[in-house]
Design a protein around this motif. Structure first.
Motif, PDB file in Angstrom:
ATOM      1  N   ALA A 201       4.455   2.985 -10.124  1.00  0.00           N
ATOM      2  CA  ALA A 201       4.473   2.655  -8.700  1.00  0.00           C
ATOM      3  C   ALA A 201       5.888   2.773  -8.164  1.00  0.00           C
ATOM      4  O   ALA A 201       6.870   2.668  -8.908  1.00  0.00           O
ATOM      5  N   SER A 202       6.010   2.985  -6.853  1.00  0.00           N
ATOM      6  CA  SER A 202       7.333   3.067  -6.224  1.00  0.00           C
ATOM      7  C   SER A 202       7.231   2.637  -4.769  1.00  0.00           C
ATOM      8  O   SER A 202       6.149   2.641  -4.171  1.00  0.00           O
ATOM      9  N   LEU A 203       8.368   2.252  -4.221  1.00  0.00           N
ATOM     10  CA  LEU A 203       8.456   1.902  -2.806  1.00  0.00           C
ATOM     11  C   LEU A 203       9.803   2.379  -2.300  1.00  0.00           C
ATOM     12  O   LEU A 203      10.815   2.212  -2.989  1.00  0.00           O
ATOM     13  N   ALA A 204       9.833   2.991  -1.110  1.00  0.00           N
ATOM     14  CA  ALA A 204      11.063   3.590  -0.599  1.00  0.00           C
ATOM     15  C   ALA A 204      11.199   3.368   0.901  1.00  0.00           C
ATOM     16  O   ALA A 204      10.211   3.124   1.607  1.00  0.00           O
ATOM     17  N   ALA A 205      12.438   3.456   1.373  1.00  0.00           N
ATOM     18  CA  ALA A 205      12.758   3.301   2.791  1.00  0.00           C
ATOM     19  C   ALA A 205      13.793   4.354   3.175  1.00  0.00           C
ATOM     20  O   ALA A 205      14.474   4.913   2.312  1.00  0.00           O
ATOM     21  N   THR A 238      13.293  -5.978   1.291  1.00  0.00           N
ATOM     22  CA  THR A 238      14.492  -5.808   0.473  1.00  0.00           C
ATOM     23  C   THR A 238      14.957  -4.356   0.466  1.00  0.00           C
ATOM     24  O   THR A 238      16.151  -4.065   0.607  1.00  0.00           O
ATOM     25  N   ILE A 239      14.009  -3.437   0.329  1.00  0.00           N
ATOM     26  CA  ILE A 239      14.376  -2.016   0.231  1.00  0.00           C
ATOM     27  C   ILE A 239      14.750  -1.457   1.596  1.00  0.00           C
ATOM     28  O   ILE A 239      15.670  -0.632   1.711  1.00  0.00           O
ATOM     29  N   VAL A 240      14.079  -1.892   2.650  1.00  0.00           N
ATOM     30  CA  VAL A 240      14.471  -1.473   4.004  1.00  0.00           C
ATOM     31  C   VAL A 240      15.902  -1.931   4.288  1.00  0.00           C
ATOM     32  O   VAL A 240      16.713  -1.174   4.844  1.00  0.00           O
ATOM     33  N   GLU A 241      16.232  -3.152   3.894  1.00  0.00           N
ATOM     34  CA  GLU A 241      17.597  -3.652   4.099  1.00  0.00           C
ATOM     35  C   GLU A 241      18.607  -2.841   3.289  1.00  0.00           C
ATOM     36  O   GLU A 241      19.723  -2.591   3.755  1.00  0.00           O
ATOM     37  N   ALA A 242      18.220  -2.406   2.087  1.00  0.00           N
ATOM     38  CA  ALA A 242      19.099  -1.556   1.280  1.00  0.00           C
ATOM     39  C   ALA A 242      19.333  -0.215   1.979  1.00  0.00           C
ATOM     40  O   ALA A 242      20.465   0.294   2.024  1.00  0.00           O
ATOM     41  N   GLY A 243      18.254   0.361   2.534  1.00  0.00           N
ATOM     42  CA  GLY A 243      18.399   1.613   3.276  1.00  0.00           C
ATOM     43  C   GLY A 243      19.307   1.460   4.472  1.00  0.00           C
ATOM     44  O   GLY A 243      20.130   2.341   4.772  1.00  0.00           O
TER      45      GLY A 243
END
Length: 263
Positions: A201-205, A238-243
């Motif tokens: 699985a993966s999640l990206a922004a 968390t990942i949106v904030e990293a992006g």
């Protein structure tokens, strides 16, 4: 086998490097003298490079100068270097925060290329090396990059791409994928569970440049068992904030107008 083609490439590279003197233009005779090659050989090289846009001829003087393609290649190198510098510490922090492998991907045709990656410290982890290509339609990074691509690029992809079925969960219908990409644009992130490989699985922004154009995607990859143990909305945030953190390092701000990337 012969090394003649390699010698030709070497001579072409030497010819291009001759323009590092930043003179306005160079003629065939001068290039022949500097390179120690015959005029006919230099002319053939120039003709080939001009056809590829790497050099262009000044119609008034007859001399040659570097073409716009060289400038575009230079810009691509700069973007990669800037992106690597901007993403490095954010990737490390994201790995520490999530405990999973973190990665940055860029769009190249119908594929995503991972240009930066940090591996998880878990004993059970994913092994996707930097530089690897993966399909757009069944990866979270690919969905992000295609969702935020200019509409003509997105529609051309949907019309021409081979949406290969990797698992029973892979999106292979262009209409279904179009709707999924619209959802990604609306919520600002994408996930992919069991779509490219069962158990993964993966999640990206998105990552934006100073003009607000999405130039890359940042995300995590993990075994499905651990991925599902983290609340999806919290992980997405968390990942949106990293992006956004990487984007700010590239000069982006929320107040800046978004310019559409050329198709």
């Amino acid at each position: 086998m012969t090394d003649a083609p390699l010698q030709t490439v070497t001579n072409a590279a030497r010819l291009l490097k001759a323009f590092l003197t930043r003179e306005e233009s160079l003629g065939v005779s001068e290039l022949s003298r500097r390179l120690g090659l015959g005029k006919s050989a230099v002319h053939r090289l120039l003709t080939t490079l001009a056809a590829e846009g790497l050099v262009e001829q000044d119609l008034h003087t007859g001399g040659y100068r570097l073409g716009l393609v060289v400038f575009e290649l230079g810009e691509a190198v700069r973007v990669h270097m800037d992106l690597h510098a901007a993403a490095g510490s954010v990737l490390a922090h994201l790995r520490e925060e999530t405990g999973e492998s973190t990665q940055v991907g860029m769009l190249d045709g119908h594929d995503v290329v991972y240009v930066d990656r940090l591996e998880s410290s878990h004993a059970l982890r994913l092994f996707t090396e930097t530089g690897r290509r993966v399909p757009v339609h069944c990866t979270s990074s690919g969905k992000v990059l295609m969702a935020f691509a200019p509409e003509p690029v997105r529609e051309r992809y949907l019309a021409t791409a081979t949406l290969a079925r990797h698992t029973p969960h892979t999106l292979t219908d262009p209409g279904e994928l179009r709707r999924a990409l619209a959802t990604v644009r609306a919520r600002g992130w994408a996930d992919a569970v069991d779509e490219r490989e069962i158990g993964v699985a993966s999640l990206a922004a998105p990552i934006r440049n100073a003009h607000g154009v999405v130039v890359a995607a940042i995300g995590i990859g993990a075994p499905v068992s651990r991925f599902r143990a983290i609340p999806r909305k919290r992980l997405a945030r968390t990942i949106v904030e990293a992006g956004e953190a990487v984007s700010r390092r590239l000069g982006w701000s929320e107040e800046a107008p978004v310019l559409e990337k050329e198709s």
